[in-house]
Design a protein around this motif. Structure first.
Motif, PDB file in Angstrom:
ATOM      1  N   PHE A 218       2.425   0.874  10.408  1.00 29.27           N
ATOM      2  CA  PHE A 218       1.905   2.233  10.422  1.00 29.27           C
ATOM      3  C   PHE A 218       1.790   2.754  11.850  1.00 29.27           C
ATOM      4  O   PHE A 218       2.103   3.909  12.123  1.00 29.27           O
ATOM      5  CB  PHE A 218       0.540   2.299   9.735  1.00 29.27           C
TER       6      PHE A 218
ATOM      7  N   VAL B  97       6.571   4.041   1.980  1.00 26.91           N
ATOM      8  CA  VAL B  97       5.520   3.027   1.943  1.00 26.91           C
ATOM      9  C   VAL B  97       5.468   2.409   0.547  1.00 26.91           C
ATOM     10  O   VAL B  97       5.747   3.072  -0.451  1.00 26.91           O
ATOM     11  CB  VAL B  97       4.143   3.617   2.339  1.00 26.91           C
TER      12      VAL B  97
ATOM     13  N   TYR C 245       2.143   9.000   8.553  1.00 26.00           N
ATOM     14  CA  TYR C 245       3.218   8.137   9.058  1.00 26.00           C
ATOM     15  C   TYR C 245       4.460   8.969   9.376  1.00 26.00           C
ATOM     16  O   TYR C 245       5.069   8.833  10.436  1.00 26.00           O
ATOM     17  CB  TYR C 245       3.523   7.062   8.019  1.00 26.00           C
TER      18      TYR C 245
ATOM     19  N   TRP D 103       5.215  -0.489   5.296  1.00 26.35           N
ATOM     20  CA  TRP D 103       5.811   0.743   5.811  1.00 26.35           C
ATOM     21  C   TRP D 103       7.271   0.469   6.140  1.00 26.35           C
ATOM     22  O   TRP D 103       7.611  -0.598   6.658  1.00 26.35           O
ATOM     23  CB  TRP D 103       5.051   1.215   7.056  1.00 26.35           C
TER      24      TRP D 103
END
Length: 190
Positions: free
Chosen positions: A85, A143, A158, A125
């Motif tokens: 992240f 994600v 993100y 991620w």
């Protein structure tokens, strides 16, 4: 009449026990069968890279331990690489992440897919490492198992951070063939 009915029931029971269970899981890398500790069959979640533009569809997947995430690649040349992240568009620096390698696809679907098996429910991620066109910066990120209780570590945050990064980094420390298998559904219609 009763003996004939009993033998038909016995025959049907034998046939049913020989048949594979519905939704019996999907084979993963290395031929291992994904499984769950609670006995429920594993689920294969399909993610399409490049459907309708520079994004993954869906880009937010909720999966259980033992489930398989399977990426299908559309034109022109996409990949999937694990990130963190805090550092979008960059591979994990631990060397423990995944990378599909690039999957050039002139038309239709790529002949291969990329799979991982979920080992825990921590967020994973990921991004497309294609530097031509800066796919990650353009929103091609996703994600698995986002923590929906977090107000800050969201997919939107993100992607916003990814848009501010320079260029994507291509992972150099992993074997891109690990997790790549022949496309089990090349005519899937994506």
């Amino acid at each position: 009449m009763f003996a004939k009915t009993a033998s038909i029931v016995t025959l049907l029971a034998a046939v049913a026990s020989a048949m594979p269970a519905a939704n019996a899981g999907t084979a993963t890398t290395g031929g291992k069968l994904a499984s769950r500790t609670n006995g429920d069959p594993a689920i294969t979640h399909t993610v399409v890279a490049g459907l309708g533009g520079l994004h993954f569809d869906p880009d937010n997947v909720v999966a259980e331990i033992g489930d398989v995430i399977e990426w299908h690649f559309l034109p022109a040349n996409h990949s999937v690489a694990q990130s963190s992240f805090g550092a979008p568009c960059k591979p994990l620096n631990t060397g423990n992440g995944f990378f599909s390698g690039f999957q050039p696809t002139p038309s239709g679907q790529a002949p291969d897919v990329f799979q991982i098996t979920i080992e825990d429910t921590n967020p994973i991620w990921y991004y497309c490492a294609q530097t031509k066109g800066d796919h990650c910066q353009a929103g091609m990120a996703g994600v698995i198992n986002q923590n929906f209780n977090s107000a800050t570590n969201t997919l939107a945050a993100y992607k916003a951070a990814a848009a501010l990064t320079g260029t994507s980094e291509i992972p150099a420390w992993v074997n891109p063939l690990e997790g790549v298998i022949a496309n089990p559904n090349p005519l899937g219609g994506f």
